[in-house]
Design a protein around this motif. Structure first.
Motif, PDB file in Angstrom:
ATOM      1  N   GLY A  19     -72.151 -42.504 -37.140  1.00  0.00           N
ATOM      2  CA  GLY A  19     -73.260 -43.191 -37.773  1.00  0.00           C
ATOM      3  C   GLY A  19     -74.356 -42.206 -38.124  1.00  0.00           C
ATOM      4  O   GLY A  19     -74.098 -41.173 -38.722  1.00  0.00           O
ATOM      5  N   ARG A  20     -75.576 -42.513 -37.709  1.00  0.00           N
ATOM      6  CA  ARG A  20     -76.710 -41.629 -38.008  1.00  0.00           C
ATOM      7  C   ARG A  20     -76.985 -40.625 -36.910  1.00  0.00           C
ATOM      8  O   ARG A  20     -77.955 -39.875 -36.980  1.00  0.00           O
ATOM      9  CB  ARG A  20     -77.960 -42.468 -38.260  1.00  0.00           C
ATOM     10  N   ILE A  21     -76.126 -40.550 -35.895  1.00  0.00           N
ATOM     11  CA  ILE A  21     -76.324 -39.590 -34.794  1.00  0.00           C
ATOM     12  C   ILE A  21     -75.463 -38.362 -35.028  1.00  0.00           C
ATOM     13  O   ILE A  21     -74.260 -38.455 -35.235  1.00  0.00           O
ATOM     14  CB  ILE A  21     -75.935 -40.200 -33.437  1.00  0.00           C
ATOM     15  N   LEU A  22     -76.079 -37.198 -35.004  1.00  0.00           N
ATOM     16  CA  LEU A  22     -75.396 -35.920 -35.096  1.00  0.00           C
ATOM     17  C   LEU A  22     -75.680 -35.165 -33.808  1.00  0.00           C
ATOM     18  O   LEU A  22     -76.837 -35.027 -33.416  1.00  0.00           O
ATOM     19  CB  LEU A  22     -75.903 -35.130 -36.306  1.00  0.00           C
ATOM     20  N   SER A  23     -74.643 -34.714 -33.151  1.00  0.00           N
ATOM     21  CA  SER A  23     -74.787 -33.966 -31.904  1.00  0.00           C
ATOM     22  C   SER A  23     -74.366 -32.523 -32.168  1.00  0.00           C
ATOM     23  O   SER A  23     -73.334 -32.282 -32.795  1.00  0.00           O
ATOM     24  CB  SER A  23     -73.893 -34.594 -30.832  1.00  0.00           C
ATOM     25  N   ALA A  24     -75.155 -31.563 -31.696  1.00  0.00           N
ATOM     26  CA  ALA A  24     -74.855 -30.151 -31.923  1.00  0.00           C
ATOM     27  C   ALA A  24     -74.999 -29.361 -30.626  1.00  0.00           C
ATOM     28  O   ALA A  24     -76.045 -29.408 -29.974  1.00  0.00           O
ATOM     29  CB  ALA A  24     -75.785 -29.581 -32.982  1.00  0.00           C
ATOM     30  N   ALA A  57     -68.756 -34.112 -28.206  1.00  0.00           N
ATOM     31  CA  ALA A  57     -67.984 -35.181 -28.832  1.00  0.00           C
ATOM     32  C   ALA A  57     -68.739 -36.483 -28.646  1.00  0.00           C
ATOM     33  O   ALA A  57     -69.412 -36.679 -27.633  1.00  0.00           O
ATOM     34  CB  ALA A  57     -66.597 -35.285 -28.205  1.00  0.00           C
ATOM     35  N   ILE A  58     -68.627 -37.369 -29.635  1.00  0.00           N
ATOM     36  CA  ILE A  58     -69.190 -38.714 -29.548  1.00  0.00           C
ATOM     37  C   ILE A  58     -68.033 -39.687 -29.665  1.00  0.00           C
ATOM     38  O   ILE A  58     -67.199 -39.570 -30.567  1.00  0.00           O
ATOM     39  CB  ILE A  58     -70.222 -38.970 -30.665  1.00  0.00           C
ATOM     40  N   SER A  59     -67.978 -40.643 -28.743  1.00  0.00           N
ATOM     41  CA  SER A  59     -66.907 -41.634 -28.767  1.00  0.00           C
ATOM     42  C   SER A  59     -66.997 -42.478 -30.033  1.00  0.00           C
ATOM     43  O   SER A  59     -68.085 -42.935 -30.396  1.00  0.00           O
ATOM     44  CB  SER A  59     -66.996 -42.542 -27.543  1.00  0.00           C
ATOM     45  N   PRO A  60     -65.855 -42.729 -30.686  1.00  0.00           N
ATOM     46  CA  PRO A  60     -65.879 -43.589 -31.870  1.00  0.00           C
ATOM     47  C   PRO A  60     -65.969 -45.076 -31.537  1.00  0.00           C
ATOM     48  O   PRO A  60     -66.255 -45.891 -32.405  1.00  0.00           O
ATOM     49  CB  PRO A  60     -64.547 -43.270 -32.560  1.00  0.00           C
ATOM     50  N   THR A  61     -65.756 -45.435 -30.259  1.00  0.00           N
ATOM     51  CA  THR A  61     -65.693 -46.851 -29.894  1.00  0.00           C
ATOM     52  C   THR A  61     -66.701 -47.291 -28.843  1.00  0.00           C
ATOM     53  O   THR A  61     -66.776 -48.471 -28.533  1.00  0.00           O
ATOM     54  CB  THR A  61     -64.284 -47.196 -29.374  1.00  0.00           C
ATOM     55  N   SER A  62     -67.436 -46.374 -28.262  1.00  0.00           N
ATOM     56  CA  SER A  62     -68.425 -46.726 -27.239  1.00  0.00           C
ATOM     57  C   SER A  62     -69.632 -45.808 -27.394  1.00  0.00           C
ATOM     58  O   SER A  62     -69.555 -44.798 -28.078  1.00  0.00           O
ATOM     59  CB  SER A  62     -67.814 -46.607 -25.837  1.00  0.00           C
ATOM     60  N   PRO A  63     -70.750 -46.115 -26.735  1.00  0.00           N
ATOM     61  CA  PRO A  63     -71.955 -45.298 -26.892  1.00  0.00           C
ATOM     62  C   PRO A  63     -71.959 -44.064 -25.991  1.00  0.00           C
ATOM     63  O   PRO A  63     -72.957 -43.730 -25.371  1.00  0.00           O
ATOM     64  CB  PRO A  63     -73.072 -46.275 -26.495  1.00  0.00           C
ATOM     65  N   LEU A  64     -70.826 -43.370 -25.913  1.00  0.00           N
ATOM     66  CA  LEU A  64     -70.709 -42.224 -25.020  1.00  0.00           C
ATOM     67  C   LEU A  64     -70.744 -40.906 -25.787  1.00  0.00           C
ATOM     68  O   LEU A  64     -70.208 -40.795 -26.886  1.00  0.00           O
ATOM     69  CB  LEU A  64     -69.421 -42.302 -24.205  1.00  0.00           C
ATOM     70  N   LEU A  65     -71.367 -39.920 -25.157  1.00  0.00           N
ATOM     71  CA  LEU A  65     -71.465 -38.564 -25.667  1.00  0.00           C
ATOM     72  C   LEU A  65     -70.988 -37.642 -24.556  1.00  0.00           C
ATOM     73  O   LEU A  65     -71.338 -37.847 -23.390  1.00  0.00           O
ATOM     74  CB  LEU A  65     -72.926 -38.260 -26.020  1.00  0.00           C
ATOM     75  N   VAL A  98     -65.060 -24.498 -20.969  1.00  0.00           N
ATOM     76  CA  VAL A  98     -64.359 -25.605 -21.622  1.00  0.00           C
ATOM     77  C   VAL A  98     -64.819 -25.559 -23.078  1.00  0.00           C
ATOM     78  O   VAL A  98     -65.973 -25.834 -23.379  1.00  0.00           O
ATOM     79  CB  VAL A  98     -64.689 -26.964 -20.973  1.00  0.00           C
ATOM     80  N   HIS A  99     -63.911 -25.165 -23.985  1.00  0.00           N
ATOM     81  CA  HIS A  99     -64.253 -24.969 -25.391  1.00  0.00           C
ATOM     82  C   HIS A  99     -64.119 -26.219 -26.238  1.00  0.00           C
ATOM     83  O   HIS A  99     -64.603 -26.249 -27.361  1.00  0.00           O
ATOM     84  CB  HIS A  99     -63.360 -23.886 -26.005  1.00  0.00           C
ATOM     85  N   SER A 100     -63.420 -27.240 -25.727  1.00  0.00           N
ATOM     86  CA  SER A 100     -63.162 -28.401 -26.560  1.00  0.00           C
ATOM     87  C   SER A 100     -63.210 -29.687 -25.755  1.00  0.00           C
ATOM     88  O   SER A 100     -62.680 -29.751 -24.646  1.00  0.00           O
ATOM     89  CB  SER A 100     -61.788 -28.248 -27.219  1.00  0.00           C
ATOM     90  N   VAL A 101     -63.865 -30.698 -26.309  1.00  0.00           N
ATOM     91  CA  VAL A 101     -63.874 -32.054 -25.751  1.00  0.00           C
ATOM     92  C   VAL A 101     -63.592 -33.013 -26.900  1.00  0.00           C
ATOM     93  O   VAL A 101     -64.082 -32.820 -28.008  1.00  0.00           O
ATOM     94  CB  VAL A 101     -65.210 -32.414 -25.057  1.00  0.00           C
ATOM     95  N   ARG A 102     -62.778 -34.027 -26.627  1.00  0.00           N
ATOM     96  CA  ARG A 102     -62.408 -34.978 -27.673  1.00  0.00           C
ATOM     97  C   ARG A 102     -62.129 -36.338 -27.059  1.00  0.00           C
ATOM     98  O   ARG A 102     -61.345 -36.447 -26.116  1.00  0.00           O
ATOM     99  CB  ARG A 102     -61.163 -34.472 -28.387  1.00  0.00           C
ATOM    100  N   PHE A 103     -62.794 -37.380 -27.556  1.00  0.00           N
ATOM    101  CA  PHE A 103     -62.496 -38.741 -27.130  1.00  0.00           C
ATOM    102  C   PHE A 103     -61.234 -39.209 -27.838  1.00  0.00           C
ATOM    103  O   PHE A 103     -61.040 -38.925 -29.024  1.00  0.00           O
ATOM    104  CB  PHE A 103     -63.651 -39.690 -27.475  1.00  0.00           C
ATOM    105  N   LEU A 108     -60.616 -42.426 -23.146  1.00  0.00           N
ATOM    106  CA  LEU A 108     -60.221 -41.199 -22.468  1.00  0.00           C
ATOM    107  C   LEU A 108     -60.911 -40.020 -23.133  1.00  0.00           C
ATOM    108  O   LEU A 108     -61.195 -40.038 -24.327  1.00  0.00           O
ATOM    109  CB  LEU A 108     -58.707 -41.014 -22.529  1.00  0.00           C
ATOM    110  N   LEU A 109     -61.169 -38.983 -22.338  1.00  0.00           N
ATOM    111  CA  LEU A 109     -61.762 -37.753 -22.841  1.00  0.00           C
ATOM    112  C   LEU A 109     -60.788 -36.619 -22.535  1.00  0.00           C
ATOM    113  O   LEU A 109     -60.392 -36.427 -21.379  1.00  0.00           O
ATOM    114  CB  LEU A 109     -63.107 -37.494 -22.160  1.00  0.00           C
ATOM    115  N   VAL A 110     -60.395 -35.885 -23.563  1.00  0.00           N
ATOM    116  CA  VAL A 110     -59.481 -34.756 -23.406  1.00  0.00           C
ATOM    117  C   VAL A 110     -60.303 -33.479 -23.459  1.00  0.00           C
ATOM    118  O   VAL A 110     -61.171 -33.328 -24.326  1.00  0.00           O
ATOM    119  CB  VAL A 110     -58.411 -34.759 -24.516  1.00  0.00           C
ATOM    120  N   THR A 111     -60.043 -32.553 -22.531  1.00  0.00           N
ATOM    121  CA  THR A 111     -60.757 -31.278 -22.491  1.00  0.00           C
ATOM    122  C   THR A 111     -59.761 -30.130 -22.458  1.00  0.00           C
ATOM    123  O   THR A 111     -58.638 -30.274 -21.988  1.00  0.00           O
ATOM    124  CB  THR A 111     -61.667 -31.182 -21.243  1.00  0.00           C
TER     125      THR A 111
END
Length: 170
Positions: A19-24, A57-65, A98-103, A108-111
């Motif tokens: 959406g309008r949230i960008l995480s860096a 990473a920002i979850s596509p289905t919940s308000p998690l970062l 940990v170089h990568s995180v992905r919902f 689930l969160l994969v690292t």
């Protein structure tokens, strides 16, 4: 931080958007949330001199970062309650960054990172419970995922041998 970087200039290690949230995740060690249309800063999180943020990473289905760091830790945040601090965190693996995180679907969160392990964490509870880990041949620099109905397919890449592989989480 401000003393190390008074002009607040930094390289971007990782970005995520929803959406309008960008995480860096930035080279100054901070994790910043920005309005994706105006680039106005909304919040700064995960500031640490000892273990700067590397991936987000920002979850596509919940308000998690989620964000990961150079010490091997992962923090989980609720975007609706940023002022309360992180919801949960993993212990540093001691195996490096940990170089990568992905919902992925199923909350689930994969690292993946220097420890050559692809790990799957449950995010429905604040403990980020470890569901499973798999050893891989080289350090992981990136993880991506795509759902195909019954399972999620993961692609990983990294290391000096340039290995790219894929697997299913079913």
């Amino acid at each position: 931080g401000g003393l190390r970087n008074p002009d607040r200039k930094a390289f971007v290690f990782s970005i995520a958007a929803r959406g309008r949230i960008l995480s860096a995740a930035l080279s100054d060690g901070s994790l910043r949330l920005l309005d994706s249309e105006t680039l106005q800063e909304l919040a700064t999180l995960c500031v640490s001199n000892e273990a700067p943020a590397l991936a987000t990473a920002i979850s596509p289905t919940s308000p998690l970062l989620a964000c990961s760091d150079r010490a091997g830790g992962v923090l989980l945040w609720d975007l609706r309650q940023l002022g309360r601090g992180p919801l949960g965190e993993t212990e540093s693996s001691g195996g490096g960054a940990v170089h990568s995180v992905r919902f992925v679907p199923g909350e689930l969160l994969v690292t993946g990172g220097d420890d050559r392990r692809l790990c799957v964490h449950e995010t429905r509870t604040a403990q980020l419970a470890l569901q499973c880990c798999a050893s891989v041949l080289s350090p992981l620099l990136c993880v991506d995922a795509a759902a195909d109905g019954a399972s999620t397919r993961l692609a990983t890449a990294g290391g000096s041998i340039g290995l790219v592989s894929d697997s299913n989480i079913g």
